[in-house]
Design an enzyme around this catalytic site. Structure first.
Site, PDB file in Angstrom:
ATOM      1  N   TYR A 137       0.835  -1.199   0.000  1.00  0.00           N
ATOM      2  CA  TYR A 137       0.000   0.000   0.000  1.00  0.00           C
ATOM      3  C   TYR A 137       0.871   1.251   0.000  1.00  0.00           C
ATOM      4  O   TYR A 137       0.597   2.212  -0.742  1.00  0.00           O
ATOM      5  CB  TYR A 137      -0.914  -0.014   1.219  1.00  0.00           C
ATOM      6  CG  TYR A 137      -1.822   1.181   1.339  1.00  0.00           C
ATOM      7  CD1 TYR A 137      -2.905   1.336   0.487  1.00  0.00           C
ATOM      8  CD2 TYR A 137      -1.609   2.154   2.309  1.00  0.00           C
ATOM      9  CE1 TYR A 137      -3.756   2.431   0.588  1.00  0.00           C
ATOM     10  CE2 TYR A 137      -2.452   3.255   2.420  1.00  0.00           C
ATOM     11  CZ  TYR A 137      -3.515   3.384   1.562  1.00  0.00           C
ATOM     12  OH  TYR A 137      -4.349   4.471   1.668  1.00  0.00           O
ATOM     13  N   PRO A 164      -2.319  12.384   4.942  1.00  0.00           N
ATOM     14  CA  PRO A 164      -2.983  12.413   6.251  1.00  0.00           C
ATOM     15  C   PRO A 164      -2.467  11.303   7.164  1.00  0.00           C
ATOM     16  O   PRO A 164      -2.105  10.216   6.711  1.00  0.00           O
ATOM     17  CB  PRO A 164      -4.462  12.187   5.907  1.00  0.00           C
ATOM     18  CG  PRO A 164      -4.576  12.415   4.438  1.00  0.00           C
ATOM     19  CD  PRO A 164      -3.251  12.048   3.866  1.00  0.00           C
TER      20      PRO A 164
END
Length: 359
Positions: A137, A164
């Site tokens: 990921y 984030p």
């Protein structure tokens, strides 16, 4: 962006995208474009091209992604890299082909090395190996970040990448197999409380909303207890993965959305690049700059839920990265700071979760 600009929010039903959609609406942006996965498969290049040809968005928030917690990252490694690369390739590529004025790409702080100095500055990127459990990921998100940076440098586009920290809030994913740590804890501790109190109506309502391994509220008590025990939930006890000692930072999703809209309205790529022969690390961390241990988080959630049973940790399971704290000095220097503290956010999230199950 003008109030009548055509703005595409990719992933507008998810935790991130729904918060961005709400933030845009609250500021008076009226021409928002969103599609569910059923309406538009962002992994299908032909479908994405047809969508851009038809809708002609002027601004794009790329909030769509295939995401999950440590369990899902361990089990679906190929999916995490392949599916996210497909989404990014299609949306960023079509944004360039159609000349969108600005794009905001949302990544994750898992892009940083496992042993990155804390708090993690943007220039820690690619300085040492990644955390193994979420490496696929992370690599996909690094590729998206570099796509934005590279298009800007070669073609003069205005694609901004933001990273984030761990997010939580309304429309989070509470699937016990695929969710991130905070929503998974909220659901596990809620269910353990219901079991401890013998509140089977609440347990069945919960499983009707979101079955666990196809076990829903119509199943027998024995079947429900068996599947919940598999995920560490029993009457009066919750088992969590790892030692409880890793430190994590959490950001309320609506704060994140406010930061994203702020960046789209006020920050352009030239504000972020250094003057020099090599342009790197133009992305922006979005976080609070505050952290809590996993054990402390579990205790905070238990207090919010009103759970008085045991919380244990299975130390044979992985902890993941031991510490992930963002350095948010770049974001602060641009003029934005978070508003919602963790205690307030968890209470709001749990109220949202209960309201959804009772509706």
């Amino acid at each position: 962006m003008d109030k009548d600009s055509r703005i595409f929010v990719a992933g507008h039903r998810g935790l991130v995208g729904s918060a961005i959609w709400k933030a845009l609406e609250s500021r008076g942006y009226m021409r928002l474009i969103g599609r569910t996965h059923r309406e538009l498969d962002l992994e299908d290049p032909a479908a994405v091209r047809e969508f851009f040809d038809r809708e002609k968005p002027e601004y794009v928030f790329l909030a769509a992604a295939f995401v999950g917690g440590i369990v899902a990252n361990s089990r679906y490694r190929a999916d995490f890299i392949f599916r996210n690369l497909q989404i990014q390739q299609n949306v960023i590529g079509e944004s360039f082909r159609h000349g969108v004025s600005k794009l905001l790409f949302l990544g994750s702080t898992c892009i940083y090395p496992r042993e990155a100095p804390q708090p993690m500055k943007e220039d820690a990127l690619l300085t040492s190996p990644l955390e193994y459990t979420n490496e696929p990921y992370a690599i996909a998100k690094i590729a998206g970040l570099k796509m934005c940076e590279s298009f800007n440098l070669q073609y003069g586009t205005n694609y901004i990448a933001v990273m984030p920290t761990n997010l939580y809030g309304p429309n989070d994913n509470f699937d016990l197999e695929k969710s991130h740590v905070l929503p998974a804890m909220v659901r596990k501790i809620h269910l353990a409380k219901c079991l401890e109190e013998g509140n089977w109506d609440a347990v069945r309502r919960d499983l009707d909303m979101l079955p666990v391994e196809q076990v829903d509220g119509a199943a027998s008590e024995e079947a429900i207890l068996a599947v919940l025990e598999k995920y560490g939930v029993t009457p009066g006890a919750v088992e969590l993965w790892g030692t409880g000692t890793p430190l994590r930072e959490f950001l309320w999703s609506e704060d994140m959305a406010d930061a994203c809209v702020f960046v789209m309205e006020n920050v352009d790529f030239p504000h972020l690049r250094d003057e020099g022969p090599e342009v790197r690390n133009c992305h922006i961390n979005i976080g609070t700059g505050k952290e809590i241990s996993i054990r402390g988080l579990a205790e905070l959630i238990a207090g919010t839920v009103g759970y008085r049973g045991k919380i244990t940790f299975n130390t044979s399971k992985p902890d993941g990265t031991m510490r992930k704290l963002t350095d948010v000095s770049k974001l602060h220097s641009l003029g934005w700071k978070h508003r919602v503290e963790l205690e307030q956010g968890i209470a709001s999230m749990y109220r949202w979760y209960l309201d959804r199950r009772s509706s």
